[in-house]
Design an enzyme around this catalytic site. Structure first.
Site, PDB file in Angstrom:
ATOM      1  CG  ASN A  67      -1.530   1.334   1.500  1.00  0.00           C
ATOM      2  OD1 ASN A  67      -2.517   1.723   0.881  1.00  0.00           O
ATOM      3  ND2 ASN A  67      -0.949   2.071   2.434  1.00  0.00           N
ATOM      4  CE1 TYR A 111      -0.072   8.428  -6.041  1.00  0.00           C
ATOM      5  CE2 TYR A 111      -1.767   8.983  -7.650  1.00  0.00           C
ATOM      6  CZ  TYR A 111      -1.386   8.361  -6.472  1.00  0.00           C
ATOM      7  OH  TYR A 111      -2.328   7.677  -5.731  1.00  0.00           O
ATOM      8  CB  THR A 120      -8.080  -3.519 -11.219  1.00  0.00           C
ATOM      9  OG1 THR A 120      -8.915  -3.409 -12.373  1.00  0.00           O
ATOM     10  CG2 THR A 120      -6.656  -3.795 -11.650  1.00  0.00           C
ATOM     11  CB  ALA A 147       4.050   7.383 -14.882  1.00  0.00           C
ATOM     12  CB  ILE A 202      -9.908   7.631   0.185  1.00  0.00           C
ATOM     13  CG1 ILE A 202     -10.153   6.648  -0.977  1.00  0.00           C
ATOM     14  CG2 ILE A 202     -10.257   6.998   1.526  1.00  0.00           C
ATOM     15  CD1 ILE A 202     -11.586   6.200  -1.137  1.00  0.00           C
TER      16      ILE A 202
END
Length: 253
Positions: free
Chosen positions: A88, A154, A237, A156, A187
Site C-alpha cells: 500500500n 504519480y 482490479t 505513471a 478517499i
C-alpha cells in the site's frame, strides 16, 4: 460471509496513516495478526497503539530492497510466516512536468513502483510457504483511468503497478499466490486534508454518491481479495470511487 481470516499473518506497508491504516484496521477487526510498516517509527507506534490488539509494527523503507527483506524477515520471525501482503505504501508530491527534476521522478517511481517490486520480492518465499498467499496492491484511479495536473509521475507509477499486477499474477499462479489491485478514488485521509476544503467539496460534487470514500472502504475490498473465497481471482482490479469515473461530464450528475 467470508471464511475467517483470524490468525492469518498480514503485512500492510504504509500502514501508519491514511488508506494503509484503514486496511490494517479492517484486517485487525477480523482477527488477523497485522504488522504495519513505514519509515516513521513514532507514527507507527502511535498507529499500532490506536489500532489495538493484533497490530504491531516494523520500520523500514520500501524503496530499499535490503530494507524490504529485513521487514519481511521480521514479520516471519514474529508471526511465523506471511499470508497476505498489502502493498500500500506510496507518495504523491505534486510537480509540473516542465519543472520536474530527476530526483522528483525517482522519488515517486522509486517508492510507488519500484517499492512494489521490492516488497513483493522480499515477501515471496513466505507467501509461497503459506499455500494461500495473497498480494493486494493499492493503485489509484489516477493514472490507470484518470489524470490530474502535477501528478504525471504519480499517474505513471500507478499505471505501472497494474502492468506489474497482471504479469506477476501469471508468474505467481503456479505458486498458489494471487495478485490483485484496488484503485481508490478520492478517499478522506490526512493527505487529502492538505488539498483544502474547496478541493474536497469540488471532488464530492463530482462523485455520484456525493461524498468522499472512507479508508475502510478500501480495507473491505482488500479483505475480499485476501479471502479464501477470492482464491480463483487473480490479475484483477476493483475501482472504489463512489462512481467518480462514470459520468462523461458534471452535467450527467
Amino acid at each position: 460471509m467470508l471464511t475467517s481470516l483470524e490468525g492469518r499473518s498480514v503485512i500492510v506497508t504504509g500502514g501508519s496513516k491514511g488508506i494503509g491504516k484503514g486496511i490494517a484496521r479492517v484486517f485487525a477487526r477480523v482477527g488477523a495478526r497485522v504488522v504495519i510498516t513505514g519509515r516513521d517509527e513514532n507514527a507507527l507506534r502511535t498507529a499500532a497503539d490506536e489500532l489495538g490488539a493484533g497490530v504491531t509494527w516494523v520500520s523500514g523503507d520500501i524503496a530499499d530492497p535490503a530494507g524490504c527483506r529485513a521487514m519481511a524477515e521480521a514479520v516471519v520471525e514474529r508471526n511465523g510466516g506471511i499470508d497476505v501482503l498489502c502493498a500500500n505504501a506510496g507518495v504523491f508530491p505534486s510537480a509540473a512536468l516542465d519543472t520536474m527534476t530527476p530526483d522528483d521522478l525517482e522519488h515517486v517511481l522509486g517508492t510507488n513502483l519500484k517499492g512494489t517490486f521490492y516488497t513483493v520480492q522480499a515477501c515471496l518465499p513466505a507467501l509461497e510457504r503459506s499455500g494461500r498467499g495473497r498480494i493486494v496492491v493499492t493503485s489509484s484511479i489516477t493514472g490507470p483511468i484518470t489524470g490530474y495536473p502535477g501528478w504525471s509521475h504519480y499517474a505513471a507509477s500507478k499505471a505501472g503497478q497494474l502492468g506489474f499486477v497482471r504479469t506477476a499474477a501469471i508468474e505467481l499462479a503456479g505458486k498458489g499466490i494471487t495478485v490483485n489491485a484496488v484503485l481508490p478514488g478520492n478517499i478522506a485521509t490526512e493527505g487529502l486534508d492538505g488539498m483544502g476544503e474547496d478541493y474536497q467539496r469540488s471532488m464530492a460534487a463530482s462523485i455520484p454518491l456525493k461524498r468522499l470514500g472512507k479508508v475502510e472502504d478500501i480495507g473491505y475490498a482488500a479483505l475480499y481479495f485476501a479471502s479464501d473465497e477470492a482464491g480463483y481471482v487473480t490479475g484483477q482490479t476493483i475501482v472504489i470511487d463512489g462512481g467518480q469515473v462514470l459520468p462523461e461530464t458534471l452535467e450527467a450528475l
